[in-house]
Design a protein around this motif. Structure first.
Motif, short mmCIF file in Angstrom:
data_model
loop_
_atom_site.label_atom_id
_atom_site.label_comp_id
_atom_site.label_asym_id
_atom_site.label_seq_id
_atom_site.Cartn_x
_atom_site.Cartn_y
_atom_site.Cartn_z
N GLU A 504 0.82 -1.21 0.00
CA GLU A 504 0.00 0.00 0.00
C GLU A 504 0.86 1.26 0.00
OE1 GLU A 504 -3.27 0.30 -0.27
OE2 GLU A 504 -3.34 -1.86 -0.61
N GLY A 507 3.50 4.19 -4.08
CA GLY A 507 2.62 5.17 -4.73
C GLY A 507 2.53 4.98 -6.22
N LYS A 508 1.50 5.57 -6.81
CA LYS A 508 1.32 5.54 -8.25
C LYS A 508 2.10 6.72 -8.85
CE LYS A 508 -1.69 2.14 -8.49
NZ LYS A 508 -1.48 0.89 -9.23
N THR A 531 7.33 6.58 -3.00
CA THR A 531 6.39 5.96 -2.07
C THR A 531 5.24 6.93 -1.79
OG1 THR A 531 7.74 6.78 -0.24
CG2 THR A 531 8.16 4.55 -1.00
N LYS A 532 4.14 6.35 -1.38
CA LYS A 532 2.95 7.16 -1.10
C LYS A 532 3.26 8.19 -0.01
CE LYS A 532 -0.59 5.37 1.03
NZ LYS A 532 -1.74 4.50 1.31
N THR A 560 0.45 9.75 -4.37
CA THR A 560 -0.61 9.04 -3.65
C THR A 560 -0.74 7.64 -4.25
OG1 THR A 560 -2.37 9.73 -5.16
CG2 THR A 560 -1.79 11.26 -3.38
N ASN A 561 -1.78 6.93 -3.81
CA ASN A 561 -2.01 5.61 -4.39
C ASN A 561 -2.94 5.70 -5.60
OD1 ASN A 561 -4.34 6.23 -3.08
ND2 ASN A 561 -4.36 4.45 -1.71
N GLN A 562 -3.12 6.92 -6.12
CA GLN A 562 -3.89 7.14 -7.34
C GLN A 562 -2.97 7.73 -8.40
OE1 GLN A 562 -7.12 6.31 -7.75
NE2 GLN A 562 -7.12 5.48 -5.66
#
Length: 650
Positions: A504, A507-508, A531-532, A560-562
């Motif tokens: 998790e 990051g994207k 990383t996020k 972020t993770n988006q």
């Protein structure tokens, strides 16, 4: 007398040397004394000899010769040896003997038929000898006699053995009769000169029961006795086979040899078969049984009743054959349970197992698993041709109850093999691993697959380092172009305990696009990864022919993770474009004054200032808005100055 003797030379003359000095070897000296009949022989006596005879008529005692010095004086002899036998004569060091014999001009015959020779091989180097007689011994090696017997002047090689009254040459080696091949191996009694061998195909056997077959003397009845022998007459074959004879004398000996091959028959006895009886724990429950029989005989192992037990299995087939090797078979019995009436409640209901494809179509007849209530069972997953097991609608570990149960196993249809389409083979994605200084910290790996395959680049753990970011989105697609992605790791201090990477926390990527004011792409997109939660500032690179204008997002962003996108817009710059300001015409831009001369002066001054500006270039890309501000200010100052002067004139 003067001595002029050289080693084995021809220029020899009379000397005053004693027999001991002329012939140092005692055995050879005794032979010289016997042949010259003179204990004080001289070189002259030796030169008169024509034959050096070993016969019993001349030699009265056994001799051993190791040194042949002095034989060179016997330059008129043509033969050495014996024909009729006599005391034992043993010859050693034949290399020296051959060296001297090759210097004797009349030497033709060696009669060694009754002479003991340990190794006759050096005799193959003789040059002038035309006849050689040797005592035949088992495995006598004459392999290097080929060159000697091939000479045109060479006449005979006699191999002497006792053939009186048809007595055969007896092999020293007793062979074992091979019952599998019904015979004995055909052995050569002597190693013939190279390119020669015994022609066993044409051998004549003394008994019609025997025959030759592919290196074997065969007799189907040969094993009916404990021992015996095979007698046959055989001839050598080869390019000079006619020069090889077997007998006691030259010219009259036959070209064949009679051989006796002794053999013994070892009857093969079958080893016993031991039968053991054990319970399911391996404990012996009955004395072992020893079975005996004939070799090759088959026997059926019985399973006797044993009180309190019932036969369960055997570790070998119950049908066995006696062989030469000892064998053991173990019979395992289960303890028998006394009969009890069946409790209806204990009878479990069967579990029905169905087999279907992904469309629910039956692909195999249903089976059932039965047992007593409470029995734990594991449902077997059988192989089905054309299908591969996928899943079941129930755990494979089940318990038999008093209720009927069903489990359905679903299989996927297996795809038949097809040739690989070269166009479908994607190029590998190379994954590099570096630290923040760009130093390689792990060997590169590759991700492969067919073109169009979506893959996620794995972030492996590397001792002493922690993943930081990548230069590309970790979600990639395999194409027909080779690709590379570099994963950057930060070095971690030794006292920081390692922690597994949280998926998790990866990051994207932020995709950065570069366009002009018309929205046209002017540079390939780049990606910012990490990383996020990582705070990043989007870099604004210089692009030739363009100047950065604005972005559709704040340059300070957070990973972020988006997946995110930011577009940087650039204005096109016109390098080298000439700046031509517009200035007033004579009618419209002339300042009206009472004094025409002053008006002309103002106009002239104004025109002069404009002419200075005329022809100047526009500011180059990157010079900024400051140049435009200075330019406008300058124009206004010129105009303002002109107006003030005009007013003062008025």
């Amino acid at each position: 007398m003067l001595a002029f003797a050289n080693d084995y030379g021809d220029n020899l003359s009379m000397t005053d040397e004693t027999p001991e000095q002329l012939v140092p070897d005692e055995g050879l000296r005794k032979l010289m004394i016997a042949n010259t009949k003179n204990e004080n022989f001289t070189i002259s006596d030796l030169e008169k000899l024509t034959v050096l005879n070993f016969d019993g008529t001349v030699l009265t005692e056994p001799i051993i010769i190791n040194d042949y010095k002095g034989l060179e004086y016997c330059k008129n002899i043509y033969a050495i040896g014996s024909v009729s036998g006599g005391p034992k004569v043993e010859l050693n060091n034949l290399e020296q003997l051959v060296e001297i014999l090759n210097t004797l001009p009349k030497m033709e015959q060696l009669r060694f038929m009754n002479t003991e020779i340990s190794d006759p091989s050096p005799l193959g180097k003789l040059e002038s000898v035309v006849r050689i007689g040797l005592k035949l011994e088992y495995k006598l090696d004459l392999s290097n006699f080929s060159e000697l017997i091939s000479k045109s002047r060479f006449q005979e090689l006699i191999l002497n053995y006792d053939n009186r009254a048809g007595k055969a040459f007896l092999l020293d080696e007793v062979q074992t009769y091979d019952t599998d091949n019904s015979g004995i191996k055909a052995l050569s009694p002597v190693v013939l000169p190279d390119t020669h061998e015994f022609d066993f195909e044409l051998a004549k056997f003394e008994s019609s029961d025997w025959s030759y077959n592919n290196q074997w003397f065969v007799n189907p009845k040969g094993d009916e006795v404990a021992e015996g022998s095979v007698v046959l007459t055989v001839m050598p074959k080869g390019p000079n086979a006619k020069k090889i004879r077997f007998g006691e004398s030259f010219t009259t000996s036959p070209s064949s040899i009679k051989i006796r091959y002794p053999y013994i028959v070892e009857k093969k006895v079958a080893a016993p078969i031991t039968v053991n009886y054990v319970d399911s724990n391996g404990t012996q429950i009955k004395d072992s049984l020893i079975l005996e029989g004939n070799l090759g005989e088959s026997v059926e192992i019985s399973t006797p009743d044993i009180d309190g037990h019932v036969f369960e299995k055997a570790d070998k087939d119950l049908k066995m054959i006696f062989s030469e090797e000892s064998q053991t078979i173990t019979l395992t019995y289960k303890e028998s349970i006394p009969w009890q009436p069946i409790d209806p409640e204990a009878i479990g209901k069967a579990i029905t197992v169905n087999y279907v494809d992904t469309a629910g179509k039956v692909i195999k007849d249903s089976t059932q698993v039965t047992g007593t209530k409470g029995t734990q069972v594991t449902i077997e997953v059988p192989e089905i041709t054309g299908y591969k097991y996928d899943h079941a609608d129930h755990a494979l570990n089940m318990e038999i109850t008093n209720q009927a149960q069903t489990i359905t196993l679903t299989y996927k249809e297996s795809i038949p093999w097809q040739p690989i389409d070269p166009e479908a083979i994607g190029k590998a994605i190379t994954v590099n691993y570096v630290d923040t200084a760009g130093k390689v910290i792990k060997d590169s790996t590759q991700v492969t697959g067919t073109k169009g395959t979506q893959v996620t680049i794995e972030v492996p753990e590397i001792t002493g380092f922690k993943y930081d970011h990548a230069d590309h989105d970790l979600n990639m697609e395999i194409t027909n172009q080779a690709q590379t992605i570099t994963l950057t790791y930060k070095e971690v201090e030794e006292n920081i305990p390692w922690q597994p990477i949280d998926p998790e926390a990866i990051g994207k990527a932020i995709t950065v696009n570069y366009v002009d004011t018309a929205g046209k792409v002017i540079k390939d997109s780049t990606q910012v990864t990490g990383t996020k939660g990582t705070q990043v500032t989007i870099e604004v690179p210089e692009i030739t022919g363009f100047k950065y204008d604005h972005a559709d997002h704040d340059l300070n962003m957070e990973i972020t993770n988006q997946a995110q996108t930011i577009t940087l817009t650039y204005k096109e710059t016109k390098e080298g474009t000439e700046l031509i300001p517009s200035y007033p015409s004579d009618e419209s831009e002339t300042i009206e004054t009472a004094d025409n001369s002053d008006s002309e002066k103002i106009e002239s001054n104004h025109s002069s200032d404009l002419e200075k500006l005329k022809g100047q270039s526009l500011p180059q890309t990157g010079e900024g808005d400051q140049f435009y501000l200075l330019f406008i200010t300058g124009v206004l100052l010129v105009l303002g100055s002109s107006i003030l002067i005009a007013r003062k004139k008025i």
